[in-house]
Design a protein around this motif. Structure first.
Motif, mmCIF file in Angstrom:
data_model
loop_
_atom_site.group_PDB
_atom_site.id
_atom_site.type_symbol
_atom_site.label_atom_id
_atom_site.label_comp_id
_atom_site.label_asym_id
_atom_site.label_seq_id
_atom_site.Cartn_x
_atom_site.Cartn_y
_atom_site.Cartn_z
ATOM 1 N N SER A 198 64.881 40.002 52.650
ATOM 2 C CA SER A 198 63.738 39.140 52.379
ATOM 3 C C SER A 198 62.439 39.939 52.379
ATOM 4 C CB SER A 198 63.654 38.018 53.415
ATOM 5 O OG SER A 198 63.321 38.540 54.686
ATOM 6 N N ARG A 199 61.494 39.460 51.599
ATOM 7 C CA ARG A 199 60.204 40.150 51.517
ATOM 8 C C ARG A 199 59.422 40.030 52.824
ATOM 9 N NH1 ARG A 199 55.772 36.905 50.299
ATOM 10 N NH2 ARG A 199 56.230 34.705 49.935
ATOM 11 N N HIS A 200 59.699 38.974 53.573
ATOM 12 C CA HIS A 200 58.974 38.818 54.832
ATOM 13 C C HIS A 200 59.430 39.844 55.864
ATOM 14 C CE1 HIS A 200 58.473 34.555 53.228
ATOM 15 N NE2 HIS A 200 57.291 35.108 53.196
ATOM 16 N N LEU A 201 60.710 40.215 55.847
ATOM 17 C CA LEU A 201 61.181 41.267 56.742
ATOM 18 C C LEU A 201 60.522 42.591 56.373
ATOM 19 C CD1 LEU A 201 62.986 42.468 58.920
ATOM 20 C CD2 LEU A 201 64.825 42.600 57.241
ATOM 21 N N ASP A 202 60.468 42.900 55.097
ATOM 22 C CA ASP A 202 59.795 44.127 54.658
ATOM 23 C C ASP A 202 58.320 44.116 55.054
ATOM 24 O OD1 ASP A 202 62.130 45.083 53.554
ATOM 25 O OD2 ASP A 202 61.691 44.323 51.549
ATOM 26 N N LEU A 203 57.684 42.950 54.938
ATOM 27 C CA LEU A 203 56.278 42.846 55.302
ATOM 28 C C LEU A 203 56.089 43.087 56.797
ATOM 29 C CD1 LEU A 203 53.322 42.114 54.772
ATOM 30 C CD2 LEU A 203 53.959 39.693 55.011
ATOM 31 N N VAL A 204 56.940 42.514 57.622
ATOM 32 C CA VAL A 204 56.838 42.701 59.074
ATOM 33 C C VAL A 204 57.008 44.174 59.423
ATOM 34 C CG1 VAL A 204 58.005 42.254 61.262
ATOM 35 C CG2 VAL A 204 57.522 40.363 59.715
ATOM 36 N N LYS A 205 57.989 44.846 58.823
ATOM 37 C CA LYS A 205 58.190 46.272 59.099
ATOM 38 C C LYS A 205 56.963 47.084 58.704
ATOM 39 C CE LYS A 205 63.250 46.502 58.784
ATOM 40 N NZ LYS A 205 64.393 47.136 58.080
ATOM 41 N N ARG A 206 56.376 46.754 57.557
ATOM 42 C CA ARG A 206 55.202 47.502 57.111
ATOM 43 C C ARG A 206 54.022 47.260 58.052
ATOM 44 N NH1 ARG A 206 50.938 46.130 54.120
ATOM 45 N NH2 ARG A 206 51.868 44.200 53.333
ATOM 46 N N LEU A 207 53.838 46.020 58.475
ATOM 47 C CA LEU A 207 52.727 45.711 59.372
ATOM 48 C C LEU A 207 52.897 46.409 60.722
ATOM 49 C CD1 LEU A 207 52.229 41.896 58.663
ATOM 50 C CD2 LEU A 207 50.774 43.795 57.915
ATOM 51 N N ILE A 208 54.131 46.519 61.197
ATOM 52 C CA ILE A 208 54.370 47.239 62.454
ATOM 53 C C ILE A 208 54.009 48.712 62.300
ATOM 54 C CG2 ILE A 208 56.171 48.017 64.049
ATOM 55 C CD1 ILE A 208 57.576 45.333 63.581
ATOM 56 N N SER A 209 54.427 49.321 61.183
ATOM 57 C CA SER A 209 54.087 50.730 60.941
ATOM 58 C C SER A 209 52.577 50.920 60.867
ATOM 59 C CB SER A 209 54.752 51.205 59.644
ATOM 60 O OG SER A 209 56.152 51.216 59.765
ATOM 61 N N ASP A 210 51.886 49.995 60.177
ATOM 62 C CA ASP A 210 50.428 50.084 60.071
ATOM 63 C C ASP A 210 49.778 49.930 61.445
ATOM 64 O OD1 ASP A 210 50.766 50.338 57.350
ATOM 65 O OD2 ASP A 210 50.202 48.262 56.878
ATOM 66 N N MET A 211 50.305 49.018 62.236
ATOM 67 C CA MET A 211 49.740 48.767 63.563
ATOM 68 C C MET A 211 49.878 49.999 64.447
ATOM 69 S SD MET A 211 50.771 45.648 66.148
ATOM 70 C CE MET A 211 52.496 46.211 66.282
ATOM 71 N N TYR A 212 51.039 50.661 64.407
ATOM 72 C CA TYR A 212 51.242 51.860 65.207
ATOM 73 C C TYR A 212 50.384 53.020 64.708
ATOM 74 C CZ TYR A 212 55.260 49.679 67.510
ATOM 75 O OH TYR A 212 56.068 48.860 68.248
ATOM 76 N N ALA A 213 50.164 53.073 63.395
ATOM 77 C CA ALA A 213 49.350 54.151 62.835
ATOM 78 C C ALA A 213 47.911 54.076 63.328
ATOM 79 C CB ALA A 213 49.384 54.103 61.303
ATOM 80 N N GLU A 214 47.468 52.878 63.693
ATOM 81 C CA GLU A 214 46.104 52.711 64.215
ATOM 82 C C GLU A 214 45.990 53.214 65.656
ATOM 83 O OE1 GLU A 214 45.456 48.547 63.813
ATOM 84 O OE2 GLU A 214 45.441 48.590 61.607
#
Length: 313
Positions: free
Chosen positions: A278-294
């Motif tokens: 699902s696209r929502h799972l991909d979105l959650v994974k991307r948001l987690i990566s972005d959050m950690y990058a901050e």
């Protein structure tokens, strides 16, 4: 084979008893037994061993039970999604979580998710790690965030980070008068408070295993239902408790010392159904990566260096 037979079979498998299953389904036992028999005849295999008390599932029965739960869960999701589209309501995304993750990145993740996908009706359900696995298979949640590793082939997982463990101490205890990391050996002979007391295995077992691996024996172990109760007992000078570092925010009337051992960590794990694209799972994974990058303060203060990518299984 029809959905009614699947529901009948899962009720029997869950109750491990035909009489209780019939009562739960509000039907008589003879038609229930007959439908299970017809199901076995169609499949050509035995699903249930009836000569044991309680009844047991065969290997084929266990596989069929796991698959039936997924099918029924998806059917319920399909019905709910269809009704929502017909009524012009948002799509629901139920997410299970363990309480301690509220003090790490979960609030930030949910806030980012609401901003990125306003069409989602995000429902947060507090449940223990071990409860999230069947909830995923039954379709009651679509994502889970917990701390317990598992071996269920139907559920995929990604370790998001390894969070340091700290010891929560009464303010006036001798151990609280010192600063700096605490060696695990100093926990020997202490009265230990662990949580949750059920169901097991759980985070409590992670802590007890950590101490056993280092041959450290507390003087006593007190099991509590939840982290709030455990920390309340620490404040009452009834013992000490080992918690994830981010949970230090829960009480300011305790002292906390990081455990000085590289293995004294608790994983934060993202659970989802195997094969979920699902696209929502991909979105959650991307948001987690972005959050950690901050590199937020709560991340650098509480976790080991080198946070893995959110998509890593």
């Amino acid at each position: 084979m029809d959905l009614r037979q699947l529901r009948y079979f899962t009720a029997v498998a869950r109750e491990r008893n035909f009489t209780r299953a019939a009562a739960a389904l509000h039907i008589a036992q003879p038609p229930l037994s007959r439908q299970i028999q017809l199901l076995e005849e169609e499949l050509g295999v035995t699903l249930i061993l009836r000569d044991s008390r309680p009844i047991k599932l065969t290997d084929a029965g266990r596989l069929f039970y796991e698959q039936a739960l997924q099918i029924l869960g998806r059917v319920d999701q399909m019905k709910d999604a269809t009704r929502r589209v017909g009524l012009n309501r948002n799509q629901v995304l139920p997410i299970g979580f363990v309480a301690s993750t509220l003090y790490g990145g979960l609030p930030t993740l949910i806030r980012k998710l609401r901003q990125s996908a306003p069409e989602l009706d995000i429902q947060l359900l507090e449940m223990l790690s071990i409860q999230q696995i069947p909830a995923l298979k039954e379709g009651r949640i679509d994502l889970g965030i917990g701390r317990l590793k598992h071996h269920d082939p139907n559920i995929a997982s990604a370790v998001l980070r390894q969070e340091r463990l700290v010891v929560a101490l009464p303010e006036d205890s001798a151990l609280a008068q010192q600063d700096g990391p605490m060696p695990l050996s100093m926990l020997a002979g202490q009265r230990l408070i662990v949580y949750p007391n059920a169901p097991r295995p759980s985070y409590a077992d992670q802590i007890l295993t950590l101490l056993q691996d280092h041959d450290i024996r507390p003087s006593d172990v007190l099991e509590m239902r939840e982290i709030q109760s455990a920390l309340g007992l620490v404040a009452a000078d009834s013992g000490i408790c080992i918690i994830p570092s981010s949970a230090r925010q829960m009480r300011s009337d305790l002292r906390y010392r990081v455990i000085d051992d590289p293995g004294a960590t608790s994983p934060v794990i993202l659970y989802y159904r195997a094969g979920d694209r699902s696209r929502h799972l991909d979105l959650v994974k991307r948001l987690i990566s972005d959050m950690y990058a901050e590199n937020p303060i709560w991340l650098s203060d509480n976790n080991l260096p080198g946070v893995p990518d959110a998509g890593q299984d």
